[in-house]
Design a protein around this motif. Structure first.
Motif, short mmCIF file in Angstrom:
data_model
loop_
_atom_site.label_atom_id
_atom_site.label_comp_id
_atom_site.label_asym_id
_atom_site.label_seq_id
_atom_site.Cartn_x
_atom_site.Cartn_y
_atom_site.Cartn_z
N LYS A 67 0.81 -1.22 0.00
CA LYS A 67 0.00 0.00 0.00
C LYS A 67 0.85 1.28 0.00
O LYS A 67 0.36 2.35 -0.38
N SER A 68 2.11 1.18 0.42
CA SER A 68 2.97 2.36 0.42
C SER A 68 3.16 2.92 -1.00
O SER A 68 3.49 4.10 -1.17
N LEU A 69 2.91 2.09 -2.01
CA LEU A 69 3.04 2.55 -3.40
C LEU A 69 2.01 3.62 -3.74
O LEU A 69 2.22 4.42 -4.66
N LEU A 70 0.91 3.64 -3.01
CA LEU A 70 -0.13 4.63 -3.29
C LEU A 70 0.39 6.05 -3.13
O LEU A 70 -0.05 6.97 -3.84
N LYS A 71 1.33 6.24 -2.22
CA LYS A 71 1.89 7.58 -2.00
C LYS A 71 2.84 8.00 -3.11
O LYS A 71 3.22 9.17 -3.19
N MET A 72 3.21 7.06 -3.97
CA MET A 72 4.14 7.36 -5.06
C MET A 72 3.40 7.69 -6.36
O MET A 72 4.03 8.08 -7.35
N LYS A 116 -19.45 0.79 0.76
CA LYS A 116 -18.41 0.70 -0.28
C LYS A 116 -18.15 2.07 -0.89
O LYS A 116 -16.98 2.48 -1.05
N LEU A 117 -19.20 2.80 -1.23
CA LEU A 117 -19.03 4.11 -1.84
C LEU A 117 -18.37 5.09 -0.89
O LEU A 117 -17.50 5.89 -1.29
N GLU A 168 -13.38 8.08 0.60
CA GLU A 168 -12.29 8.35 1.55
C GLU A 168 -10.94 7.98 0.96
O GLU A 168 -9.96 8.71 1.10
N PHE A 169 -10.88 6.83 0.30
CA PHE A 169 -9.64 6.36 -0.32
C PHE A 169 -9.19 7.34 -1.41
O PHE A 169 -8.02 7.71 -1.50
N SER A 170 -10.14 7.77 -2.24
CA SER A 170 -9.83 8.69 -3.33
C SER A 170 -9.27 10.01 -2.79
O SER A 170 -8.29 10.56 -3.33
N LYS A 171 -9.87 10.52 -1.73
CA LYS A 171 -9.39 11.78 -1.14
C LYS A 171 -8.01 11.60 -0.51
O LYS A 171 -7.13 12.46 -0.65
N LYS A 172 -7.82 10.51 0.18
CA LYS A 172 -6.56 10.28 0.90
C LYS A 172 -5.38 10.24 -0.05
O LYS A 172 -4.31 10.79 0.24
N TYR A 173 -5.57 9.59 -1.20
CA TYR A 173 -4.45 9.39 -2.12
C TYR A 173 -4.55 10.25 -3.39
O TYR A 173 -3.75 10.07 -4.31
N ASP A 174 -5.51 11.16 -3.42
CA ASP A 174 -5.71 12.04 -4.57
C ASP A 174 -5.72 11.25 -5.88
O ASP A 174 -5.03 11.56 -6.84
N VAL A 222 -15.33 7.96 -9.07
CA VAL A 222 -15.29 8.67 -7.78
C VAL A 222 -14.06 9.55 -7.71
O VAL A 222 -12.94 9.08 -7.95
N TYR A 223 -14.29 10.82 -7.38
CA TYR A 223 -13.15 11.73 -7.14
C TYR A 223 -13.62 12.94 -6.35
O TYR A 223 -14.70 13.47 -6.58
N ASN A 224 -12.79 13.36 -5.40
CA ASN A 224 -13.03 14.58 -4.62
C ASN A 224 -14.41 14.57 -3.96
O ASN A 224 -15.11 15.60 -3.93
N GLY A 225 -14.79 13.42 -3.43
CA GLY A 225 -16.04 13.32 -2.68
C GLY A 225 -17.29 13.22 -3.51
O GLY A 225 -18.41 13.26 -2.97
#
Length: 514
Positions: free
Chosen positions: A361-366, A393-394, A399-405, A418-421
């Motif tokens: 999961k650390s790859l998400l920050k890259m 699920k939604l 939340e996932f989309s916001k966290k990792y842009d 899904v993007y930006n809420g």
């Protein structure tokens, strides 16, 4: 088209009453007239037996007002009022009195009443509960709903199938009406498009009851229904004095022994969708298959024979679509990880690319900002974890989309971007697209649009629509079972042309078969 919550719909009603200076009873009459016109247009006075099952709230009031109009035009009907509560809405009581004034006597159904007789040739109008339901129906009402569902009669639900909640999952599927058709007031409902709740609505249609356009325009919605008119606004026309470089260089990166076909499909979809140049990066075993089958596509090979082992590029692509057919061998995971640390190129990641990220999961920050991830439900679960229901699920996806842009493309019968809420619900596609390679084609389409300078979010929304429409066009001559990923690619050109087949003022066909 905006998809509003129950709270927003109530607010729209109230805003309309004040803006138009009308009573709630007048608005209900307007809704009932729209319902009657729908039935009258189709039945033309036919004497088929219509049985209206009305609750004691405003949804039931709509049903009673409809019954009065059916009576005024000589239809053969019977009204059943289901007494599931001591409370009655004011507008329900108003319309009940209007029926009685005309000597129309409803049948009152209580907890100890016998289930009414229903013939399979009857038409059932379900006006039991509306969008305000907040608890499961009582057990005796559940038995009545099961009786309706088992009758074999054609069921039309008013606004929503009774028993469904607008903002939460089904608690008891036996207590939900299974509607053949839903006549939804003014707005589509999110529950029409989710797997767990969409199964209760075979078809739906919007009835415009003229709620305030000012309210609709100024109110933000968490979800939007993507239809042709919206996509047409995104379309970027080709300029006369342009060349292949104008429309970008896309790289499709993936493949492993036995899975080169995935790269072939994605690459072909990419070039067919309009990318000016397409290169495929594959292990050496993929060179001959790609080069011989896709003369329009350039091929770059990795040093690995059967799998990608060390990604090294001698080009500067505008976008990379990666992960299709990649495999998850240790050397491939290492190459994938190393590559993510060396590029800021826009990306579309699918399949094994997602699986590798899920393992680390650390790859998400890259990932570069607004990277597009296109998971099917299994891949999504590996990314965001388990969920309780479609609504959970939604929420987790947002939340996932916001966290990792990142932009998530949640592939389902109705794919949701899904993007930006916010969620963008697609309206194209069909069951025939549940076939091998369909997702690879989608990756190619979205990658191509980014190469052509569409913003990533627009590319995802437009790409999902175009992909689904291509599949819809393809089944016209093939049927569901014979649809292949290659046939979907062949439908991309006609899907583009279809954007312009009807005038913009007429392109909203407000009926959708699920």
């Amino acid at each position: 088209m905006k998809i509003f919550t129950a709270k927003q719909i109530y607010a729209a009603d109230q805003f309309t009453l004040e803006e138009q200076d009308i009573s709630s009873d007048a608005l209900m009459e307007r809704a009932a007239t729209r319902l009657f016109n729908w039935f009258h247009h189709r039945l033309q006075g036919d004497q088929v037996k219509i049985k209206l099952f009305c609750g004691i709230g405003n949804n039931g009031g709509d049903g009673l007002a409809l019954a009065r109009q059916l009576w005024e035009h000589g239809y053969n009907f019977e009204v059943f009022v289901v007494n599931y509560s001591e409370k009655r809405s004011h507008d329900f009581l108003t319309n009940l009195e209007r029926l009685k004034d005309r000597k129309i006597w409803p049948n009152f159904v209580n907890h100890d009443a016998e289930l009414p007789s229903i013939d399979s040739e009857d038409i059932i109008i379900d006006a039991l509960f509306g969008i305000g339901l907040n608890r499961s129906p009582d057990q005796w009402v559940e038995r009545l709903i099961e009786h309706l569902n088992n009758s074999g009669a054609f069921v039309v639900s008013v606004d929503v199938p009774s028993g469904l909640f607008l903002d939460q999952a089904v608690k008891n599927s036996k207590a939900v009406v299974k509607a053949n058709y839903v006549l939804s007031f003014q707005f589509p409902k999110l529950i029409f498009f989710l797997p767990e709740t969409g199964i209760f609505s075979n078809q739906w249609e919007i009835l415009n009851i003229d709620l305030s356009q000012k309210f609709i325009e100024q109110t933000e919605a968490d979800y939007e229904l993507i239809m042709k008119s919206k996509v047409l606004q995104y379309y970027l026309p080709r300029e006369k004095f342009s060349h292949k470089g104008t429309y970008g260089h896309a790289l499709i990166l993936g493949g492993s022994y036995g899975k080169i076909g995935a790269v072939s499909l994605a690459s072909r979809a990419c070039i067919t969708s309009g990318s000016g140049l397409v290169s495929a990066y594959v292990p050496k075993c993929g060179y001959i298959p790609i080069q011989s089958s896709l003369p329009e596509v350039m091929v770059i090979t990795d040093q690995g024979q059967d799998e990608i082992m060390n990604i090294s590029l001698n080009i500067e692509p505008d976008v990379i679509g990666m992960g299709i057919g990649l495999g998850t061998a240790t050397s491939t995971q290492e190459a994938f990880t190393k590559f993510l640390g060396t590029t800021n190129c826009p990306m579309v990641i699918d399949a094994d690319g997602l699986n590798i990220i899920a393992k680390k999961k650390s790859l998400l920050k890259m990932l570069p900002p607004k990277t597009i991830l296109t998971p099917h439900p299994g891949e999504l679960k590996r990314l965001i974890g388990n969920w309780e229901d479609d609504f959970d699920k939604l929420n987790k996806a947002k939340e996932f989309s916001k966290k990792y842009d990142c932009i998530l493309v949640l592939k389902e019968a109705h794919t949701i971007v899904v993007y930006n809420g916010k969620g963008y619900v697609n309206t194209t596609g069909n069951p025939g697209m549940a076939t091998a390679g369909s997702g690879d084609v989608l990756t190619g389409v979205i990658t191509s649009l980014i190469a052509q300078k569409y913003e990533p979010l627009i590319a995802a929304i437009f790409g999902v629509y175009l992909h689904g429409r291509a599949g819809d066009i393809a089944i016209e001559n093939l049927g569901y079972q014979a649809l292949t990923a290659t046939a979907i690619i062949n439908g991309i050109g006609p899907a583009y042309l279809d954007l312009f087949n009807v005038p913009p003022t007429d392109i909203e066909k407000e009926t959708k078969e699920n």
